[in-house]
Design an enzyme around this catalytic site. Structure first.
Site, PDB file in Angstrom:
ATOM      1  N   PHE A 107       0.916  -1.165  -0.076  1.00 22.93           N
ATOM      2  CA  PHE A 107       0.079   0.222  -0.097  1.00 22.93           C
ATOM      3  C   PHE A 107       0.844   1.335  -0.086  1.00 22.93           C
ATOM      4  O   PHE A 107       2.163   1.320   0.342  1.00 22.93           O
ATOM      5  CB  PHE A 107      -1.065   0.082   1.224  1.00 22.93           C
ATOM      6  CG  PHE A 107      -1.732  -1.275   1.362  1.00 22.93           C
ATOM      7  CD1 PHE A 107      -2.826  -1.452   0.439  1.00 22.93           C
ATOM      8  CD2 PHE A 107      -1.328  -2.555   2.272  1.00 22.93           C
ATOM      9  CE1 PHE A 107      -3.497  -2.624   0.778  1.00 22.93           C
ATOM     10  CE2 PHE A 107      -2.080  -3.355   2.256  1.00 22.93           C
ATOM     11  CZ  PHE A 107      -3.295  -3.733   1.672  1.00 22.93           C
ATOM     12  N   SER A 112      -5.433  -8.421  -0.975  1.00 30.49           N
ATOM     13  CA  SER A 112      -5.275  -7.596   0.076  1.00 30.49           C
ATOM     14  C   SER A 112      -5.860  -6.186  -0.026  1.00 30.49           C
ATOM     15  O   SER A 112      -5.838  -5.571  -1.198  1.00 30.49           O
ATOM     16  CB  SER A 112      -3.666  -7.509   0.453  1.00 30.49           C
ATOM     17  OG  SER A 112      -3.313  -8.774   0.964  1.00 30.49           O
ATOM     18  N   CYS A 115      -3.947  -4.298   6.860  1.00 34.49           N
ATOM     19  CA  CYS A 115      -4.069  -5.166   5.619  1.00 34.49           C
ATOM     20  C   CYS A 115      -4.797  -6.406   5.783  1.00 34.49           C
ATOM     21  O   CYS A 115      -4.520  -7.241   6.850  1.00 34.49           O
ATOM     22  CB  CYS A 115      -2.581  -5.661   5.401  1.00 34.49           C
ATOM     23  SG  CYS A 115      -2.449  -6.728   3.929  1.00 34.49           S
ATOM     24  N   THR A 172      -7.466  -9.463   4.500  1.00 34.41           N
ATOM     25  CA  THR A 172      -7.618 -10.533   3.178  1.00 34.41           C
ATOM     26  C   THR A 172      -8.923 -10.494   2.712  1.00 34.41           C
ATOM     27  O   THR A 172     -10.026 -11.020   3.630  1.00 34.41           O
ATOM     28  CB  THR A 172      -6.967 -12.026   3.515  1.00 34.41           C
ATOM     29  OG1 THR A 172      -5.628 -11.852   3.821  1.00 34.41           O
ATOM     30  CG2 THR A 172      -7.172 -12.900   2.396  1.00 34.41           C
ATOM     31  N   ALA A 215      -8.565 -11.105  12.932  1.00 38.36           N
ATOM     32  CA  ALA A 215      -7.865 -11.911  13.961  1.00 38.36           C
ATOM     33  C   ALA A 215      -7.736 -11.200  15.276  1.00 38.36           C
ATOM     34  O   ALA A 215      -8.007 -10.097  15.431  1.00 38.36           O
ATOM     35  CB  ALA A 215      -6.329 -12.260  13.454  1.00 38.36           C
ATOM     36  N   HIS A 243       0.630  -3.397   8.649  1.00 40.36           N
ATOM     37  CA  HIS A 243       0.809  -4.157   9.961  1.00 40.36           C
ATOM     38  C   HIS A 243       0.799  -3.141  10.982  1.00 40.36           C
ATOM     39  O   HIS A 243       1.814  -2.577  11.320  1.00 40.36           O
ATOM     40  CB  HIS A 243       2.244  -4.804   9.919  1.00 40.36           C
ATOM     41  CG  HIS A 243       2.274  -5.980   8.671  1.00 40.36           C
ATOM     42  ND1 HIS A 243       3.566  -6.646   8.440  1.00 40.36           N
ATOM     43  CD2 HIS A 243       1.438  -6.426   7.883  1.00 40.36           C
ATOM     44  CE1 HIS A 243       3.102  -7.569   7.143  1.00 40.36           C
ATOM     45  NE2 HIS A 243       1.911  -7.410   6.949  1.00 40.36           N
ATOM     46  N   THR A 289       3.486  12.932   7.341  1.00 43.23           N
ATOM     47  CA  THR A 289       4.723  13.345   7.809  1.00 43.23           C
ATOM     48  C   THR A 289       4.815  13.635   9.163  1.00 43.23           C
ATOM     49  O   THR A 289       3.908  14.449   9.696  1.00 43.23           O
ATOM     50  CB  THR A 289       5.454  14.178   7.113  1.00 43.23           C
ATOM     51  OG1 THR A 289       5.459  13.853   5.530  1.00 43.23           O
ATOM     52  CG2 THR A 289       6.977  14.460   7.234  1.00 43.23           C
TER      53      THR A 289
END
Length: 236
Positions: free
Chosen positions: A48, A96, A103, A105, A121, A172, A217
């Site tokens: 991404f 994804s 991220c 699925t 999860a 992540h 940033t």
């Protein structure tokens, strides 16, 4: 979670994805793939960019006791269904999709209604704000739904080596931060984020961070360690 006057409640659960070389915790989920949904051919999309393509809407968030798990057994699991338009273009089973920077699925695709399903999860629910969508959709009126609290940032994966107007975002997520202040600076708007001290080592001035999947940033950083002030800010 701290509250700050004038800041929308849904922003107070901002998920901070400090995407750095050493922070590579996997928050992808496992869920069943339904043969009744249509799959499209695979494409060479891998990561991404933090450039959000659209805001989608959470259709449902449900915890089931008979969910098909990664090892073929059945047990307790959580699934989210999201409606989006742009991200459905080129989608296929197993692709994804970034949902608020996470991220995830795609386990089911419905191209007629432009919705997709993902599994969440336990680690995903612990480290992100996605679990809040089960309870934060109600307004002061018990029978009304605040549609703005169902919105999520969406982005399709981008081919590595292609044009990147943001930064490499793995999806992540490390943890959830708290907005503790905001102020206007001429034509820009600053946000100040409190963040767990153990992750502050990865956040540096003029470095990048993904917040709800948005490439930003870092401006200023303060890291005093356990018990001290630990924050960073960014501007829009």
């Amino acid at each position: 979670m701290m509250k700050h006057p004038g800041i929308p409640t849904h922003l107070l659960s901002t998920a901070i994805a400090a995407i750095v070389a050493l922070a590579t915790r996997n928050s992808q989920a496992f869920a069943p793939i339904s043969p009744s949904f249509v799959a499209k051919p695979h494409s060479k999309l891998n990561m991404f960019t933090g450039i959000v393509e659209e805001m989608g809407k959470v259709v449902s968030l449900e915890t089931k006791d008979d969910m098909l798990l990664w090892d073929g057994s059945r047990g307790k699991g959580t699934e989210m269904v999201v409606q989006g338009d742009v991200v459905m273009d080129g989608a296929y089973l197993g692709c994804s999709i970034s949902v608020n920077g996470v991220c995830l699925t795609a386990t089911e695709l419905d191209f007629d209604n432009n919705i997709f399903k993902v599994g969440l999860a336990p680690e995903t629910l612990r480290k992100t704000n996605l679990g809040n969508y089960a309870t934060n959709a109600k307004s002061s009126d018990a029978d009304a739904v605040d549609e703005t609290k169902l919105l999520v940032n969406l982005e399709r994966a981008s081919e590595i080596g292609g044009r990147n107007s943001g930064h490499f975002v793995q999806g992540h997520v490390d943890n959830v931060g708290t907005i503790i202040d905001r102020w206007i600076d001429d034509n820009s708007l600053f946000f100040k984020i409190s963040f767990p001290h153990e992750y502050m080592r990865y956040i540096v001035p003029k470095g990048f961070v993904a917040i709800d999947g948005t490439s930003l940033t870092v401006c200023d950083v303060r890291s005093d360690g356990p018990g001290g002030e630990n924050w960073f800010n960014f501007m829009l």
